[in-house]
Each structure stands twice: as structure tokens, then as C-alpha cells.
Design a protein around this motif. Structure first.
Motif, PDB file in Angstrom:
ATOM      1  N   HIS A  61     111.957  38.824 128.506  1.00 15.39           N
ATOM      2  CA  HIS A  61     112.140  38.197 129.828  1.00 15.39           C
ATOM      3  C   HIS A  61     113.477  38.614 130.413  1.00 15.39           C
ATOM      4  CE1 HIS A  61     114.237  35.355 127.240  1.00 15.39           C
ATOM      5  NE2 HIS A  61     114.781  34.769 128.278  1.00 15.39           N
ATOM      6  N   HIS A  63     116.387  37.249 131.356  1.00 12.46           N
ATOM      7  CA  HIS A  63     117.747  36.717 131.193  1.00 12.46           C
ATOM      8  C   HIS A  63     118.732  37.771 130.664  1.00 12.46           C
ATOM      9  CE1 HIS A  63     116.379  32.263 131.259  1.00 12.46           C
ATOM     10  NE2 HIS A  63     116.677  32.731 132.466  1.00 12.46           N
ATOM     11  N   HIS A  66     119.376  39.066 127.165  1.00 11.66           N
ATOM     12  CA  HIS A  66     118.314  39.917 126.587  1.00 11.66           C
ATOM     13  C   HIS A  66     118.277  41.293 127.249  1.00 11.66           C
ATOM     14  CE1 HIS A  66     116.264  36.349 124.721  1.00 11.66           C
ATOM     15  NE2 HIS A  66     117.059  35.794 125.607  1.00 11.66           N
ATOM     16  N   HIS A 120     109.453  29.264 130.309  1.00 12.10           N
ATOM     17  CA  HIS A 120     110.927  29.369 130.228  1.00 12.10           C
ATOM     18  C   HIS A 120     111.405  30.152 131.448  1.00 12.10           C
ATOM     19  CE1 HIS A 120     114.915  30.146 128.663  1.00 12.10           C
ATOM     20  NE2 HIS A 120     114.699  31.441 128.695  1.00 12.10           N
ATOM     21  N   ASP A 137     112.383  33.688 124.140  1.00 12.74           N
ATOM     22  CA  ASP A 137     112.953  32.347 124.276  1.00 12.74           C
ATOM     23  C   ASP A 137     111.863  31.282 124.415  1.00 12.74           C
ATOM     24  OD1 ASP A 137     115.449  33.413 124.116  1.00 12.74           O
ATOM     25  OD2 ASP A 137     116.101  32.817 126.126  1.00 12.74           O
TER      26      ASP A 137
END
Ligand SMILES: [Zn+2]
Length: 255
Positions: A61, A63, A66, A120, A137
């Protein structure tokens, strides 16, 4: 192989886990979540790769803890496709979607199955390879995952937990390797805990509303009165996701 980045915080636990998954013949590999832009971290996962050819980089994802390292991907992996749900992170390959099989070697077993698990964030995915589910996550090694508004959605998240439970029942995997914290060897127990924890919080929010709370700030004061000031902002975003789930998020309380 798990390589943990040195970016510990209340949000990343002990740091972000980057995974190097090797092919059956051990000549190629896939990399899951390159992580934060830290030279030492990059050196570590490149050393772990060794002489193997890196054939796929996969992002669970958006964020930054990451994805940030993708900013320099031209330098460390110029010819490697980047598989991501969001077009802005993808590279040399179309955006990925639920059910995609990402091949990273020549053996039929050298594939990562993409499981879309929005919640998330809307672009969250999990990956299954060899009965291991890389959970990003969506499920963490410790504590519970944060679902905030408007980036995430509690309704989608609860549906994603159901999906993971169903896949577990079908025998698709038996262990979680999360993006933060240690492996989870009892996925059923953890998924149940996640579900009950969410529902419990939702009940607390309902109770706060019944007590007369009218805004996310009010609800936060009641439900999350004991949180550390450093994560208060995140707590308010979580409350907004809960209010959105209950269908009572006021239009002027959206962000
Ligand atoms: Zn995240």
C-alpha cells in the motif's frame, strides 16, 4: 527473508519489514515493500538478494514507510517492474488488482497471488505465496491496525478481515508475515481478535454518541481519553472512520 528497517515509531512498531522471497531454483527473487528511504536498509536488502536477479517489486500500500524507497528505484533496480494498485507507484507493468498472479521465477510455484484487502487504505493488498500470507498493514505482528477516515474505511476493513478468514478456512495460507512486528502463527485467533476489537470500539463510539457527544473531538475525548498526545491526531482520524461507518459523520467533520 525479513529485513527490518530502522524506522521505529508508535505507528511503525519496531520498523517496517521488507521481505525478499526467493524462487524455487534460488536464482530470482521478489521484494515486498522496499520501505523507507534509508541507505542502510537498502544495503541490507540488496545484500540479502545477493546474486539473485530481482524480478518483481511489490507494494502492499501507499504509506511512505513502505513506498518511500521507490523514489530511488531507478538507481537500485532500474529494470525491475513495480507492482502496485495505484498507478503513481507502478512501473513497467499495469496496476495490480485482486486475483492477479505475479510471477517472479520460472517455476509454477514462483507466483504471488494478489488479494485486495481495502480498509487500512483503499489500495491495501495482501500477497499469498507458499501458504504464507504477506499481510502488509492489514494485519500487524503486534497490536491492531489503524483505520482512519478518509484514507481508509472501516466497512471495507471488516469485509477484508472476513475475506482473510475465509481464505484461511479454505487452506490458502497458514501464517501471516506482517509489514510490522513478528510472524503470526495463529491467524484465526488474531483475525477474531481484530474483529472483536473493532466491534467493541464501535460500541464505545455508539455509547459516547448516546451520552451526547456530537463531534469526532467529543467522541475522542471519551473513547480515546488515555492515548498519548503524540497519537491524538491519529485517534481523531480513527474516530472519524468509526463515525463514517455508523453513518453519522457530520459533513463539516470530514477531515
Ligand atoms: Zn500503512
Amino acid at each position: 527473508m525479513r529485513i527490518r528497517a530502522n524506522n521505529p515509531s508508535p505507528m511503525t512498531l519496531t520498523g517496517t519489514n521488507t521481505y525478499v522471497i526467493t524462487s524455487a531454483d534460488d536464482t530470482t527473487a521478489a521484494l515486498i515493500d522496499p520501505g523507507p528511504e534509508l541507505t542502510q536498509h537498502r544495503e541490507k536488502f540488496l545484500a540479502e538478494l545477493g546474486d539473485r536477479k530481482l524480478s518483481a517489486i511489490i507494494l502492499t500500500h501507499q504509506h511512505a514507510d513502505h513506498s518511500e524507497m521507490l523514489g530511488s528505484v531507478e538507481q537500485w533496480a532500474p529494470e525491475v517492474p513495480v507492482y502496485a494498485v495505484l498507478e503513481k507507484f507502478g512501473r513497467l507493468t499495469p496496476p495490480v488488482a485482486d486475483g492477479d498472479m505475479i510471477a517472479f521465477g520460472t517455476d509454477t510455484a514462483d507466483v504471488m497471488e494478489v488479494i485486495a484487502t481495502p480498509g487500512h487504505t483503499m489500495d491495501s493488498i495482501c500477497l499469498i505465496h507458499g501458504h504464507v500470507l504477506y499481510s502488509g498493514d492489514t494485519v500487524l505482528g503486534e497490536g491492531t491496525t489503524i483505520v482512519t477516515h478518509p484514507e481508509g474505511s472501516l466497512r471495507d476493513y471488516l469485509n477484508s478481515l472476513d475475506r482473510l478468514l475465509q481464505l484461511l478456512d479454505e487452506g490458502a495460507y497458514s501464517i501471516f508475515e506482517p509489514a510490522h512486528g513478528p510472524s503470526i502463527e495463529s491467524p484465526a485467533q488474531v483475525l477474531e481478535y481484530y474483529r472483536s476489537h473493532r466491534l467493541e470500539r464501535i460500541e464505545q463510539v455508539r455509547a459516547a454518541l448516546a451520552q451526547g457527544a456530537t463531534s469526532a473531538t467529543d467522541v475522542c475525548d471519551i473513547v480515546y481519553h488515555d492515548v498519548d498526545p503524540s497519537v491524538r491526531g491519529a485517534a481523531e482520524q480513527i474516530v472519524r472512520a468509526q463515525l463514517a461507518y455508523l453513518g453519522v459523520l457530520a459533513p463539516d467533520d470530514q477531515s
